[in-house]
Design an enzyme around this catalytic site. Structure first.
Site, PDB file in Angstrom:
ATOM      1  CE  LYS A 204      -4.461   0.287   2.194  1.00  0.00           C
ATOM      2  NZ  LYS A 204      -5.104   0.453   3.485  1.00  0.00           N
TER       3      LYS A 204
HETATM    4  C1  E4P Z   1      -8.417   0.626   3.618  1.00  0.00           C
HETATM    5  O1  E4P Z   1      -7.631   0.388   2.735  1.00  0.00           O
HETATM    6  C2  E4P Z   1      -8.351   1.860   4.435  1.00  0.00           C
HETATM    7  O2  E4P Z   1      -7.146   1.925   5.107  1.00  0.00           O
HETATM    8  C3  E4P Z   1      -9.515   1.954   5.363  1.00  0.00           C
HETATM    9  O3  E4P Z   1     -10.687   1.553   4.677  1.00  0.00           O
HETATM   10  C4  E4P Z   1      -9.673   3.329   5.998  1.00  0.00           C
HETATM   11  O4  E4P Z   1     -10.890   3.382   6.682  1.00  0.00           O
HETATM   12  P1  E4P Z   1     -11.248   4.539   7.736  1.00  0.00           P
HETATM   13  O5  E4P Z   1     -11.500   5.796   6.985  1.00  0.00           O
HETATM   14  O6  E4P Z   1     -12.478   4.022   8.413  1.00  0.00           O
HETATM   15  O7  E4P Z   1     -10.063   4.651   8.656  1.00  0.00           O
END
Ligand code: E4P
Length: 215
Positions: free
Chosen positions: A83
């Site tokens: 990521k």
């Molecule tokens: C996924 O890849 C993200 O890190 C995650 O969905 C972020 O979610 P949040 O906005 O609830 O922290």
């Protein structure tokens, strides 16, 4: 539509797998911190439970650091996806990773052109965050629809992961748009399966079953 679980908690992942609903997993530093476990140990265990893509986030701010992290994390298991945050340095890292054959998921995308750039750089996945946009009164799902249209217009193979999902309506909308993947917290995944009329129906059938003569 593929469902990923948005968690680093292995108990949650095992439950989702038992439900047959886990095509992959996304984590981020916040989710791993919640487990209280060392980062690489958590990712390695998740990769043993799930055969699909498992996103592990790089935390360097420069491309060189991100590429070094990508090499290390990709060595954990063949299904690790790196990521990378959507920055100029991130785009450089995604380009380098594509050349190295390391798969990436460009994260923290808040407008469609960021997603288009991620696809051009060679990302396998791009993650628009819908909930965090909704939180500031901007329609997150409109961004997803525009991004999907842009990627379709030019035949990019990059898959859109709808992220930062807060409730079932997000997944309903994402499915109607034709988003490739939704990454979902376990609590929301369970909520998708529920309906009060299903519960009421089961209750009535169980009551009526008791009225059936035993022989
Ligand atoms: C996924 O890849 C993200 O890190 C995650 O969905 C972020 O979610 P949040 O906005 O609830 O922290």
């Amino acid at each position: 539509m593929k469902f990923f679980l948005d968690t680093a908690d292995v108990d949650e992942i095992r439950e989702g797998v038992a439900m047959g609903m886990v095509d992959g997993v996304t984590t981020n530093p916040t989710l791993v911190a919640r487990t209280g476990r060392p980062f690489k140990e958590a990712i390695a265990e998740i990769c043993k439970i799930v055969a699909g893509p498992v996103s592990a986030e790089a935390v360097s701010e420069d491309a060189e650091g991100m590429i070094a992290e990508a090499r290390e994390l990709a060595a954990i298991a063949p299904n690790v996806v790196i990521k990378i945050p959507m920055t100029i340095e991130g785009l450089k890292a995604v380009t380098a990773c594509a050349e190295l054959g390391i798969q990436t998921n460009v994260t923290l995308v808040f407008q469609p052109l960021q997603g288009l750039m991620a696809a051009k750089a060679g990302a396998r996945f791009v993650s628009p965050f819908v909930g965090r946009l909704d939180d500031i009164s901007i329609d997150g799902m409109e961004m997803v629809a525009d991004l999907k249209t842009m990627l379709r217009n030019y035949g990019f193979e990059t898959e859109v992961i709808v992220a930062s999902i807060r409730h079932p309506i997000h997944i309903n909308q994402a499915a109607l748009i034709g988003a490739d993947i939704a990454t979902i917290p376990l609590k929301v995944l369970k909520a998708l399966a529920r309906h009060p009329l299903t519960d009421a129906g089961i209750e009535r059938f169980l009551e009526d079953y008791q009225k059936i003569p035993k022989s």
